[in-house]
Scaffold this motif. Structure first.
Motif, PDB file in Angstrom:
ATOM      1  N   GLY A  67     -17.064   0.928 -27.668  1.00 28.42           N
ATOM      2  CA  GLY A  67     -17.332   2.186 -28.211  1.00 28.42           C
ATOM      3  C   GLY A  67     -18.255   2.111 -29.971  1.00 28.42           C
ATOM      4  N   ILE A  68     -17.597   0.856 -30.001  1.00 27.83           N
ATOM      5  CA  ILE A  68     -18.024   0.611 -32.253  1.00 27.83           C
ATOM      6  C   ILE A  68     -19.147  -1.087 -31.422  1.00 27.83           C
ATOM      7  N   ASN A  69     -18.874  -1.735 -30.488  1.00 24.78           N
ATOM      8  CA  ASN A  69     -19.718  -2.945 -30.637  1.00 24.78           C
ATOM      9  C   ASN A  69     -21.081  -2.678 -29.442  1.00 24.78           C
ATOM     10  N   PRO A  70     -22.341  -2.636 -30.232  1.00 22.20           N
ATOM     11  CA  PRO A  70     -22.357  -2.949 -31.570  1.00 22.20           C
ATOM     12  C   PRO A  70     -22.714  -1.803 -32.311  1.00 22.20           C
ATOM     13  N   THR A  71     -22.706  -0.679 -31.715  1.00 19.94           N
ATOM     14  CA  THR A  71     -22.931   0.347 -32.713  1.00 19.94           C
ATOM     15  C   THR A  71     -21.160   1.349 -31.210  1.00 19.94           C
ATOM     16  N   LEU A  72     -21.638   2.679 -32.336  1.00 17.85           N
ATOM     17  CA  LEU A  72     -21.374   3.909 -31.612  1.00 17.85           C
ATOM     18  C   LEU A  72     -21.862   3.916 -30.374  1.00 17.85           C
ATOM     19  N   ASN A  73     -20.493   4.579 -29.121  1.00 20.67           N
ATOM     20  CA  ASN A  73     -21.618   5.120 -28.357  1.00 20.67           C
ATOM     21  C   ASN A  73     -21.409   6.099 -27.504  1.00 20.67           C
ATOM     22  N   TYR A  74     -21.269   6.481 -26.508  1.00 25.19           N
ATOM     23  CA  TYR A  74     -20.287   7.208 -25.189  1.00 25.19           C
ATOM     24  C   TYR A  74     -19.152   6.444 -24.850  1.00 25.19           C
ATOM     25  N   MET A  75     -18.673   5.007 -24.322  1.00 24.93           N
ATOM     26  CA  MET A  75     -17.736   4.720 -24.671  1.00 24.93           C
ATOM     27  C   MET A  75     -16.184   5.283 -25.317  1.00 24.93           C
ATOM     28  N   PHE A  76     -16.471   4.792 -26.595  1.00 23.42           N
ATOM     29  CA  PHE A  76     -15.718   5.172 -27.548  1.00 23.42           C
ATOM     30  C   PHE A  76     -15.132   6.282 -27.675  1.00 23.42           C
ATOM     31  N   PHE A  77     -15.904   7.701 -26.942  1.00 21.96           N
ATOM     32  CA  PHE A  77     -15.705   8.766 -27.041  1.00 21.96           C
ATOM     33  C   PHE A  77     -15.169   8.936 -25.748  1.00 21.96           C
ATOM     34  N   ILE A  78     -15.061   8.552 -24.576  1.00 16.83           N
ATOM     35  CA  ILE A  78     -13.821   8.283 -23.673  1.00 16.83           C
ATOM     36  C   ILE A  78     -12.667   7.838 -23.642  1.00 16.83           C
ATOM     37  N   GLY A  79     -12.916   6.382 -24.592  1.00 18.46           N
ATOM     38  CA  GLY A  79     -11.518   6.185 -25.629  1.00 18.46           C
ATOM     39  C   GLY A  79     -11.225   7.477 -25.974  1.00 18.46           C
ATOM     40  N   LEU A  80     -11.243   8.279 -26.575  1.00 19.13           N
ATOM     41  CA  LEU A  80     -11.018   9.361 -27.292  1.00 19.13           C
ATOM     42  C   LEU A  80     -10.004  10.393 -26.632  1.00 19.13           C
ATOM     43  N   GLY A  81     -11.478  10.857 -25.404  1.00 21.82           N
ATOM     44  CA  GLY A  81     -10.280  11.840 -24.623  1.00 21.82           C
ATOM     45  C   GLY A  81      -9.109  11.606 -23.653  1.00 21.82           C
ATOM     46  N   ILE A  82      -9.451  10.084 -23.320  1.00 18.85           N
ATOM     47  CA  ILE A  82      -7.943   9.212 -22.928  1.00 18.85           C
ATOM     48  C   ILE A  82      -6.981   9.163 -23.155  1.00 18.85           C
ATOM     49  N   LEU A  83      -7.660   8.507 -25.370  1.00 16.30           N
ATOM     50  CA  LEU A  83      -6.265   8.796 -26.123  1.00 16.30           C
ATOM     51  C   LEU A  83      -5.940  10.344 -26.624  1.00 16.30           C
ATOM     52  N   PHE A  84      -6.245  11.859 -26.839  1.00 14.45           N
ATOM     53  CA  PHE A  84      -5.772  12.623 -26.267  1.00 14.45           C
ATOM     54  C   PHE A  84      -5.076  13.584 -26.117  1.00 14.45           C
ATOM     55  N   TYR A  85      -5.681  13.066 -24.675  1.00 13.15           N
ATOM     56  CA  TYR A  85      -4.355  12.834 -23.332  1.00 13.15           C
ATOM     57  C   TYR A  85      -3.060  12.174 -23.669  1.00 13.15           C
ATOM     58  N   GLY A  86      -3.181  11.301 -23.710  1.00  9.14           N
ATOM     59  CA  GLY A  86      -2.527  10.434 -23.622  1.00  9.14           C
ATOM     60  C   GLY A  86      -1.340  11.238 -24.693  1.00  9.14           C
ATOM     61  N   ILE A  87      -1.786  11.826 -25.757  1.00 14.28           N
ATOM     62  CA  ILE A  87      -0.718  13.079 -27.166  1.00 14.28           C
ATOM     63  C   ILE A  87      -0.269  13.820 -26.381  1.00 14.28           C
ATOM     64  N   ALA A  88      -1.369  14.596 -25.991  1.00 22.50           N
ATOM     65  CA  ALA A  88      -0.571  15.679 -25.077  1.00 22.50           C
ATOM     66  C   ALA A  88       0.313  15.225 -23.939  1.00 22.50           C
ATOM     67  N   TYR A  89       0.603  14.343 -22.883  1.00 26.36           N
ATOM     68  CA  TYR A  89       1.264  14.038 -22.243  1.00 26.36           C
ATOM     69  C   TYR A  89       2.131  13.232 -23.044  1.00 26.36           C
ATOM     70  N   PHE A  90       2.133  12.955 -24.187  1.00 25.08           N
ATOM     71  CA  PHE A  90       3.909  12.722 -24.719  1.00 25.08           C
ATOM     72  C   PHE A  90       4.122  13.659 -25.092  1.00 25.08           C
ATOM     73  N   LEU A  91       3.259  14.516 -25.863  1.00 27.49           N
ATOM     74  CA  LEU A  91       3.859  16.149 -26.178  1.00 27.49           C
ATOM     75  C   LEU A  91       4.822  16.692 -25.259  1.00 27.49           C
ATOM     76  N   VAL A  92       3.699  17.225 -24.088  1.00 26.06           N
ATOM     77  CA  VAL A  92       4.301  17.880 -23.568  1.00 26.06           C
ATOM     78  C   VAL A  92       5.498  17.476 -22.004  1.00 26.06           C
ATOM     79  N   HIS A  93       5.288  15.986 -21.646  1.00 20.05           N
ATOM     80  CA  HIS A  93       6.168  15.716 -20.667  1.00 20.05           C
ATOM     81  C   HIS A  93       7.980  15.108 -21.415  1.00 20.05           C
ATOM     82  N   ASP A  94       7.429  14.653 -22.723  1.00 20.40           N
ATOM     83  CA  ASP A  94       8.891  13.765 -23.177  1.00 20.40           C
ATOM     84  C   ASP A  94       9.431  14.171 -24.116  1.00 20.40           C
ATOM     85  N   VAL A  95       8.565  15.049 -24.731  1.00 20.44           N
ATOM     86  CA  VAL A  95       9.098  15.890 -25.922  1.00 20.44           C
ATOM     87  C   VAL A  95       9.950  17.615 -25.540  1.00 20.44           C
TER      88      VAL A  95
END
Length: 149
Positions: A67-95
């Motif tokens: 998503g940053i190679n060669p320039t910033l594109n939509y894939m970066f923001f899909i990865g960001l959505g997955i990351l945010f979900y992973g953080i939410a999952y960690f906080l809700v499920h594990d914590v």
């Protein structure tokens, strides 16, 4: 604006992906890794089940890279959505639910109590079959209702 919508849509889509992965993969052919998560915990703070954090992080990392190679594109923001979900999952499920970290021990929030109750129902089954409540953020409404006296 479009990139924010992509991130939010990905976050919301991850709940469905997580539900399907939990039901058909974790409680299916990868039960070996998930099984210890359904057993009583003892001394070891790690579980074989923790491998799923790596499995879910890999596509996010790849999407950040592409998503940053060669320039910033939509894939970066899909990865960001997955990351945010992973953080939410960690906080809700594990914590919150499993208290692997004692950060949010006491809560009176009805939504969080409902999530915790649904997850306890899921963990009543110690084996891979006949489970219920495979979601993480969206669980059946019945778990949010106050018990009738």
């Amino acid at each position: 604006m479009l990139f924010a919508l992509i991130t939010i849509a990905t976050f919301l889509t991850m709940e469905g992906i997580t539900w399907c992965t939990h039901k058909f993969v974790m409680h299916g052919f990868m039960w070996y890794f998930h099984e210890d998560h359904h057993q009583p915990r003892y001394e070891n703070p790690l579980e074989r089940n923790d491998i799923f954090f790596v499995i879910f992080a890999a596509p996010s990392i790849a999407l950040f890279y592409f998503g940053i190679n060669p320039t910033l594109n939509y894939m970066f923001f899909i990865g960001l959505g997955i990351l945010f979900y992973g953080i939410a999952y960690f906080l809700v499920h594990d914590v919150l639910i499993h208290q692997r970290f004692k950060w949010f021990k006491n809560t009176n929030n009805r939504y969080l109590k409902g999530l915790r109750k649904a997850h306890k129902i899921h963990h009543k089954k110690l084996y891979k079959h006949d489970g219920e409540c495979f979601g993480m953020l969206f669980v059946p409404f019945k778990y949010f209702q106050k018990p009738r006296i």
